[in-house]
Structure formats: structure tokens, C-alpha cells
Design a protein around this motif. Structure first.
Motif, PDB file in Angstrom:
ATOM      1  N   GLU A  74      24.974 -28.378 -53.392  1.00 22.42           N
ATOM      2  CA  GLU A  74      26.332 -28.169 -52.894  1.00 22.42           C
ATOM      3  C   GLU A  74      26.540 -28.881 -51.559  1.00 22.42           C
ATOM      4  OE1 GLU A  74      28.634 -27.002 -54.569  1.00 22.42           O
ATOM      5  OE2 GLU A  74      27.904 -25.505 -55.994  1.00 22.42           O
ATOM      6  N   GLU A  75      25.928 -30.044 -51.409  1.00 24.30           N
ATOM      7  CA  GLU A  75      26.066 -30.821 -50.177  1.00 24.30           C
ATOM      8  C   GLU A  75      27.525 -31.087 -49.843  1.00 24.30           C
ATOM      9  OE1 GLU A  75      24.732 -35.268 -48.527  1.00 24.30           O
ATOM     10  OE2 GLU A  75      24.428 -34.711 -50.623  1.00 24.30           O
ATOM     11  N   GLU A  76      28.331 -31.347 -50.855  1.00 25.38           N
ATOM     12  CA  GLU A  76      29.724 -31.735 -50.632  1.00 25.38           C
ATOM     13  C   GLU A  76      30.565 -30.586 -50.089  1.00 25.38           C
ATOM     14  OE1 GLU A  76      33.557 -33.358 -53.256  1.00 25.38           O
ATOM     15  OE2 GLU A  76      31.555 -33.278 -54.148  1.00 25.38           O
ATOM     16  N   THR A  77      30.340 -29.377 -50.585  1.00 20.15           N
ATOM     17  CA  THR A  77      31.219 -28.257 -50.253  1.00 20.15           C
ATOM     18  C   THR A  77      30.688 -27.355 -49.149  1.00 20.15           C
ATOM     19  OG1 THR A  77      30.174 -26.892 -51.967  1.00 20.15           O
ATOM     20  CG2 THR A  77      32.103 -28.185 -52.614  1.00 20.15           C
ATOM     21  N   LEU A  78      29.373 -27.334 -48.953  1.00 20.65           N
ATOM     22  CA  LEU A  78      28.755 -26.316 -48.096  1.00 20.65           C
ATOM     23  C   LEU A  78      29.243 -26.332 -46.645  1.00 20.65           C
ATOM     24  CD1 LEU A  78      26.753 -23.987 -48.017  1.00 20.65           C
ATOM     25  CD2 LEU A  78      24.927 -25.648 -47.582  1.00 20.65           C
ATOM     26  N   PRO A  79      29.352 -27.485 -45.966  1.00 17.15           N
ATOM     27  CA  PRO A  79      29.789 -27.436 -44.563  1.00 17.15           C
ATOM     28  C   PRO A  79      31.147 -26.749 -44.383  1.00 17.15           C
ATOM     29  CG  PRO A  79      28.846 -29.576 -45.073  1.00 17.15           C
ATOM     30  CD  PRO A  79      28.982 -28.853 -46.378  1.00 17.15           C
ATOM     31  N   ALA A  80      32.103 -27.039 -45.262  1.00 15.90           N
ATOM     32  CA  ALA A  80      33.422 -26.422 -45.143  1.00 15.90           C
ATOM     33  C   ALA A  80      33.356 -24.924 -45.427  1.00 15.90           C
ATOM     34  CB  ALA A  80      34.406 -27.099 -46.096  1.00 15.90           C
ATOM     35  N   VAL A  81      32.508 -24.521 -46.380  1.00 16.00           N
ATOM     36  CA  VAL A  81      32.364 -23.097 -46.690  1.00 16.00           C
ATOM     37  C   VAL A  81      31.813 -22.351 -45.480  1.00 16.00           C
ATOM     38  CG1 VAL A  81      31.054 -21.436 -48.081  1.00 16.00           C
ATOM     39  CG2 VAL A  81      32.154 -23.405 -49.179  1.00 16.00           C
ATOM     40  N   ILE A  82      30.795 -22.902 -44.846  1.00 19.01           N
ATOM     41  CA  ILE A  82      30.209 -22.248 -43.664  1.00 19.01           C
ATOM     42  C   ILE A  82      31.224 -22.187 -42.525  1.00 19.01           C
ATOM     43  CG2 ILE A  82      28.442 -22.457 -41.873  1.00 19.01           C
ATOM     44  CD1 ILE A  82      26.605 -23.626 -44.053  1.00 19.01           C
ATOM     45  N   ALA A  83      31.979 -23.269 -42.317  1.00 19.98           N
ATOM     46  CA  ALA A  83      32.995 -23.273 -41.266  1.00 19.98           C
ATOM     47  C   ALA A  83      34.052 -22.200 -41.528  1.00 19.98           C
ATOM     48  CB  ALA A  83      33.655 -24.656 -41.182  1.00 19.98           C
ATOM     49  N   GLU A  84      34.423 -22.043 -42.782  1.00 17.34           N
ATOM     50  CA  GLU A  84      35.435 -21.043 -43.129  1.00 17.34           C
ATOM     51  C   GLU A  84      34.901 -19.629 -42.924  1.00 17.34           C
ATOM     52  OE1 GLU A  84      38.830 -20.574 -46.557  1.00 17.34           O
ATOM     53  OE2 GLU A  84      36.816 -21.163 -47.192  1.00 17.34           O
ATOM     54  N   ILE A  85      33.634 -19.401 -43.286  1.00 23.30           N
ATOM     55  CA  ILE A  85      33.030 -18.092 -43.065  1.00 23.30           C
ATOM     56  C   ILE A  85      33.027 -17.750 -41.574  1.00 23.30           C
ATOM     57  CG2 ILE A  85      30.869 -16.778 -43.173  1.00 23.30           C
ATOM     58  CD1 ILE A  85      30.245 -18.348 -45.768  1.00 23.30           C
ATOM     59  N   ARG A  86      32.626 -18.714 -40.761  1.00 18.24           N
ATOM     60  CA  ARG A  86      32.573 -18.468 -39.318  1.00 18.24           C
ATOM     61  C   ARG A  86      33.960 -18.202 -38.740  1.00 18.24           C
ATOM     62  NH1 ARG A  86      28.075 -23.090 -37.745  1.00 18.24           N
ATOM     63  NH2 ARG A  86      26.311 -21.654 -37.551  1.00 18.24           N
ATOM     64  N   HIS A  87      34.971 -18.885 -39.259  1.00 19.87           N
ATOM     65  CA  HIS A  87      36.332 -18.674 -38.765  1.00 19.87           C
ATOM     66  C   HIS A  87      36.844 -17.294 -39.165  1.00 19.87           C
ATOM     67  CE1 HIS A  87      40.468 -19.547 -37.614  1.00 19.87           C
ATOM     68  NE2 HIS A  87      40.843 -19.084 -38.797  1.00 19.87           N
ATOM     69  N   ALA A  88      36.601 -16.889 -40.406  1.00 19.12           N
ATOM     70  CA  ALA A  88      37.124 -15.619 -40.904  1.00 19.12           C
ATOM     71  C   ALA A  88      36.296 -14.430 -40.442  1.00 19.12           C
ATOM     72  CB  ALA A  88      37.179 -15.646 -42.435  1.00 19.12           C
ATOM     73  N   LEU A  89      34.987 -14.655 -40.226  1.00 14.44           N
ATOM     74  CA  LEU A  89      34.067 -13.552 -39.929  1.00 14.44           C
ATOM     75  C   LEU A  89      33.228 -13.891 -38.699  1.00 14.44           C
ATOM     76  CD1 LEU A  89      32.884 -13.134 -43.625  1.00 14.44           C
ATOM     77  CD2 LEU A  89      34.613 -11.732 -42.465  1.00 14.44           C
ATOM     78  N   PRO A  90      33.847 -14.019 -37.533  1.00 13.63           N
ATOM     79  CA  PRO A  90      33.091 -14.420 -36.339  1.00 13.63           C
ATOM     80  C   PRO A  90      32.009 -13.405 -35.979  1.00 13.63           C
ATOM     81  CG  PRO A  90      35.309 -13.656 -35.764  1.00 13.63           C
ATOM     82  CD  PRO A  90      35.270 -13.787 -37.244  1.00 13.63           C
ATOM     83  N   GLY A  91      30.841 -13.922 -35.610  1.00 12.07           N
ATOM     84  CA  GLY A  91      29.744 -13.067 -35.193  1.00 12.07           C
ATOM     85  C   GLY A  91      28.840 -12.597 -36.305  1.00 12.07           C
ATOM     86  N   ILE A  92      29.211 -12.856 -37.556  1.00 17.05           N
ATOM     87  CA  ILE A  92      28.405 -12.420 -38.692  1.00 17.05           C
ATOM     88  C   ILE A  92      27.375 -13.494 -39.033  1.00 17.05           C
ATOM     89  CG2 ILE A  92      28.501 -12.021 -41.198  1.00 17.05           C
ATOM     90  CD1 ILE A  92      30.959 -10.356 -40.770  1.00 17.05           C
ATOM     91  N   ALA A  93      26.132 -13.065 -39.249  1.00 19.77           N
ATOM     92  CA  ALA A  93      25.050 -13.999 -39.566  1.00 19.77           C
ATOM     93  C   ALA A  93      25.229 -14.559 -40.976  1.00 19.77           C
ATOM     94  CB  ALA A  93      23.702 -13.303 -39.453  1.00 19.77           C
ATOM     95  N   VAL A  94      24.846 -15.822 -41.145  1.00 18.37           N
ATOM     96  CA  VAL A  94      24.938 -16.500 -42.445  1.00 18.37           C
ATOM     97  C   VAL A  94      23.555 -17.020 -42.811  1.00 18.37           C
ATOM     98  CG1 VAL A  94      25.998 -18.370 -43.769  1.00 18.37           C
ATOM     99  CG2 VAL A  94      27.328 -17.187 -41.987  1.00 18.37           C
TER     100      VAL A  94
END
Length: 250
Positions: free
Chosen positions: A17-37
Motif C-alpha cells: 500500500e505504498e501509494e495510499t499509506l502516507p495519506a491514510v496516516i496523515a488523515e489519521i493524525r489530523h482526525a485523531l491527534p495524539g493517538i499512536a499509530v
């Protein structure tokens, strides 16, 4: 957002998932700040591991592709050993919306041990037809009966688990085909965990190719029935030691 984001772990199983993963992680961090991934790289042969590491999240590496079940068991073991109160699965293809995570956490705060983000009960682009739809209806009907609650989407990979479910799955999470969805819910229900669902917004894949076509849908029907039969014949799993869940104030 929970009052204690440090007690929540988002697990992202990822295979090529090289193509999609960076955007998914960025979205998680934006929606859920402070939560470990934690990204579990499931033996990818592209740059999945590299792009995950470049984002600075936790990364676990599996040497070969073992499937979503094995990747999630790795995540649950990490969550259990490190005392997380909640583990949330978000897939790496961009279909799961992190903005829906608070709705899952609210179900845990209300007493559920497992909260499912139900695609067919929510909004968005998720539609199924033919054999795949028949299989999903059959699975939902049978597992609803086992779990003593109405479930509409027992093959959803968008889930949140509390401490009891984390500890159970760290020991017993199935790695076989559909084990991460169908069999895991059977395991949980037979361990007397409370399963609930809430409708979520499902999106198209952010990249890559979808896995559905008429032939695969027909195969899904047969394999789903076999997976359910296998789950029902397994011995009841041992109950994990109690780990108190005090709520997160989602």
C-alpha cells in the motif's frame, strides 16, 4: 476525541500500500491527534515499509505476506503488552474514514467490547451485489444469532476493541481466510464479549485495484460458508484475564 488518546492504538495492516499509506496516516493524525499509530507491514514487496517509517509512526515488519489476520494479531499483541485500553483497525487503502472513530469509541464507552463500523448501515460508496451480498447476509444472520444482537456487516474490517477484546485476540486472533472478520466475531461472541455496530461512511479505494469481480464474488460465497463452519467447530477459547475498561470519554 477521547480524553486519554495515549490509551488508544490505531493498527493499520498494510500489504503493498505504498501509494495510499502516507495519506491514510496523515488523515489519521489530523482526525485523531495524539493517538499512536502502528503500521504492520505484511511482507510487502513495494515501498510500504519505507513510506511508513518516513512518517514516523510505529512499524512492525512481517517477513512474508501472512494475511490480515496475522498482521492484526501482531498489532493486538503489541497493544496488550503495552497496556492500551483500545485498539482500532483502520485499513491502509483509504476506505475507512478516521472521522468515524469517535462513534466506535462511543460504543465502547457504552459497554461494548467490540464496535464494528458497518458499511452497509452507513453512507458512502460501498455497494455489493450477487454472491458477495448473499454471503454477507448469511454471515450476518448467523453471527447475529450467536452474538445475540443484530449485526448487518460482519465482514467489515473497521473495528474498535476494548482491553478484554485486545487480550483475547492477542492470544487467539484467527489468521485464516476471513478469520480477521467472521471467525474473530465468533471467537468473541463465544467468549461472551458484547459486540455492537454503528453505520459509517465508506469510501472508494484511494489507490490500487479493488479485489471484487464476479468470479471472486462467487469464490467469496463458498469460502465464507467454509470459514463460518470452521469457526463454529473450533473449541471455545480460554477467557483472558480481566483488564478493567474505564472509558475514554469519546
Amino acid at each position: 476525541m477521547p480524553d486519554r488518546p495515549d490509551r488508544v492504538l490505531v493498527i493499520v495492516p498494510a500489504w503493498n500500500e505504498e501509494e495510499t499509506l502516507p495519506a491514510v496516516i496523515a488523515e489519521i493524525r489530523h482526525a485523531l491527534p495524539g493517538i499512536a499509530v502502528l503500521v504492520v507491514d505484511d511482507g510487502s514487496v513495494d515501498g510500504t515499509a519505507r513510506v511508513a517509517e518516513e512518517t514516523g509512526v510505529l512499524v512492525a515488519h512481517l517477513p512474508i505476506n501472512l494475511g490480515v489476520g496475522a498482521a492484526m494479531r501482531t498489532g493486538f499483541r503489541y497493544a496488550s503488552r503495552n497496556g492500551y485500553a483500545v485498539a482500532v483497525q483502520i485499513d491502509a487503502d483509504g476506505q475507512h474514514n478516521p472521522e468515524d472513530v469517535p462513534a466506535l469509541l462511543a460504543l465502547l464507552d457504552a459497554g461494548a467490547n467490540i464496535a464494528i463500523g458497518a458499511r452497509v448501515a452507513g453512507e458512502g460508496a460501498y455497494t455489493v451485489r450477487g454472491p458477495r451480498r448473499w454471503a454477507m447476509k448469511l454471515l450476518s444472520a448467523v453471527i447475529s444469532r450467536i452474538a445475540h444482537t443484530r449485526l448487518t456487516d460482519t465482514t467489515s474490517g473497521f473495528k474498535a476493541c476494548d482491553a478484554r477484546a485486545i487480550d483475547l485476540f492477542a492470544q487467539t486472533y484467527p489468521a485464516e481466510y476471513l478469520g480477521d472478520t467472521v471467525e474473530s466475531l465468533v471467537v468473541a461472541a463465544r467468549s461472551r464479549l458484547l459486540i455492537r455496530e454503528v453505520g459509517v461512511h465508506m469510501r472508494p479505494r484511494a489507490g490500487g485495484a479493488p479485489s471484487h469481480n464476479p468470479l471472486r464474488s462467487a469464490l467469496f460465497l463458498g469460502r465464507a460458508v467454509m470459514a463460518l463452519a470452521l469457526a463454529l467447530t473450533r473449541p471455545r477459547p480460554p477467557r483472558p484475564a480481566e483488564r478493567r475498561y474505564e472509558g475514554l470519554g469519546a
